[in-house]
Design a protein around this motif. Structure first.
Motif, PDB file in Angstrom:
ATOM      1  N   UNK A  98       0.928  -1.155  -0.173  1.00 25.69           N
ATOM      2  CA  UNK A  98       0.087  -0.009   0.047  1.00 25.69           C
ATOM      3  C   UNK A  98       0.973   1.305   0.155  1.00 25.69           C
ATOM      4  N   UNK A  99       1.635   1.409   1.066  1.00 25.62           N
ATOM      5  CA  UNK A  99       2.849   2.615   1.086  1.00 25.62           C
ATOM      6  C   UNK A  99       3.995   1.950   1.723  1.00 25.62           C
ATOM      7  N   UNK A 100       5.044   2.257   1.368  1.00 27.05           N
ATOM      8  CA  UNK A 100       6.222   1.988   2.267  1.00 27.05           C
ATOM      9  C   UNK A 100       7.266   3.294   2.919  1.00 27.05           C
ATOM     10  N   UNK A 101       7.524   3.059   4.160  1.00 23.19           N
ATOM     11  CA  UNK A 101       7.967   3.952   4.955  1.00 23.19           C
ATOM     12  C   UNK A 101       9.445   3.556   4.999  1.00 23.19           C
ATOM     13  N   UNK A 102      10.246   4.211   4.522  1.00 22.34           N
ATOM     14  CA  UNK A 102      12.090   3.982   4.641  1.00 22.34           C
ATOM     15  C   UNK A 102      12.689   4.574   5.442  1.00 22.34           C
ATOM     16  N   UNK A 103      13.439   4.075   6.328  1.00 20.84           N
ATOM     17  CA  UNK A 103      14.616   4.773   7.236  1.00 20.84           C
ATOM     18  C   UNK A 103      15.911   4.205   6.608  1.00 20.84           C
ATOM     19  N   UNK A 104      16.710   5.134   6.442  1.00 19.43           N
ATOM     20  CA  UNK A 104      17.938   4.880   6.117  1.00 19.43           C
ATOM     21  C   UNK A 104      18.505   5.175   4.704  1.00 19.43           C
TER      22      UNK A 104
END
Length: 320
Positions: free
Chosen positions: A204-210
């Motif tokens: 659905x949505x992607x949340x990316x850290x880094x």
């Protein structure tokens, strides 16, 4: 072909928004986020509510995981299930339609379900490394923090689409979301492989850290690659195929990749932590009526459940 770059790609003009502003002016935030998703499929989000202290603990746990001996990590490979839990070794995943494997290894953490849960047949149990005492606790804490932030972003998306603010709450309640810990080792020489081949996300949505370590690039409409460059601690957020399908392509699931580093950075590893926020398995992805009109006929007239769609895509990327 040598895939080590001489210079980074030009920077994409994606929206940079602060979730701290959402409470003050929900509509303005929603429109800024939504328009960036329509144009680029990506946005950068600051003040997202995931504490820097939690992020630091999770990063340390991730690095400790990938520092384990290869033999130990291979013991945590699941049988079947498309790699949805536990360890996937270096050189296994291949982007859809690509011939060269990705230069990465990763670990998946999913939702913890009680015994006998209605989704237990579609959401396998987690696998935990016995060598790392605090790993389970910190990853479940991070999973919950990502999910809370994701719900706030979905409210903004609902507002942008003219839906009830809580429209997405039921669609992702007990969703098959996945926290992925990624390790891209130093790049050894040239060759056809890159850290992550050109692909679109399934979810659905992607949340990316880094993503502050250079390499994340999106394919623009003119066929040129542009870089997405969050500052330290910020999230790169993007639309996945399931949301694109639901919105009849109004919100874009943009092709993206993780390019190999410029020459002076090729000896450095890259770590990141994307959270793939999913619909619940039995949610029927059916085109939203408000996204269909004479100029935009329904491109997806046949509905499909989120689980069926996921299985279809996992086969395409050779994880099933």
């Amino acid at each position: 072909m040598d895939t080590v770059l001489d210079r980074p790609a030009p920077v994409a003009d994606v929206a940079s928004v602060s979730l701290a502003d959402f409470a003050q002016d929900r509509e303005a935030f929603a429109q800024a986020l939504g328009h960036s998703f329509e144009r680029y499929g990506f946005a950068v989000v600051s003040n997202h509510g995931i504490s820097s202290e939690l992020i630091a603990r999770a990063e340390a746990a991730s690095k400790a995981l990938f520092a384990l001996p290869v033999e130990a990590k291979l013991g945590y490979r699941p049988t079947g299930g498309g790699g949805q839990r536990g360890y996937t070794a270096f050189g296994v995943e291949t982007a859809k339609d690509a011939k060269a494997v990705d230069l990465k290894e990763f670990w998946h953490v999913g939702r913890e379900l009680p015994q006998g849960h209605r989704y237990a047949d579609r959401m396998p149990p987690n696998i935990w490394p016995q060598e790392l005492a605090d790993f389970r606790a910190v990853m479940l804490e991070l999973f919950a923090a990502f999910e809370a932030t994701g719900l706030r972003l979905l409210e903004a998306i609902a507002r942008h689409l003219g839906l009830a603010p809580d429209f997405f709450e039921d669609t992702v309640s007990e969703g098959n979301s996945v926290l992925r810990l990624l390790h891209y080792p130093p790049v050894q020489g040239g060759g056809p492989s890159i850290r992550a081949g050109a692909h679109e996300d399934i979810n659905t949505i992607t949340l990316l850290l880094g993503a502050e370590e250079a390499g994340l690039e999106i394919l623009d409409r003119d066929g040129k690659w542009l870089s997405v460059t969050p500052r330290e601690g910020e999230l790169a957020v993007n639309v996945g195929d399931m949301l694109q399908r639901l919105t009849n392509d109004r919100l874009r699931s943009t092709t993206h990749r993780v390019a190999n580093p410029v020459s002076e950075r090729r000896g450095h590893p890259r770590y990141s932590m994307p959270f793939f926020l999913h619909f619940r398995p039995d949610y029927l992805i059916e085109t939203l009526p408000g996204c269909v009109d004479a100029a935009h006929p329904d491109r997806y007239p046949e509905p499909i459940t989120a689980h069926e769609y996921l299985m279809q895509r996992l086969r395409e990327i050779k994880l099933l």
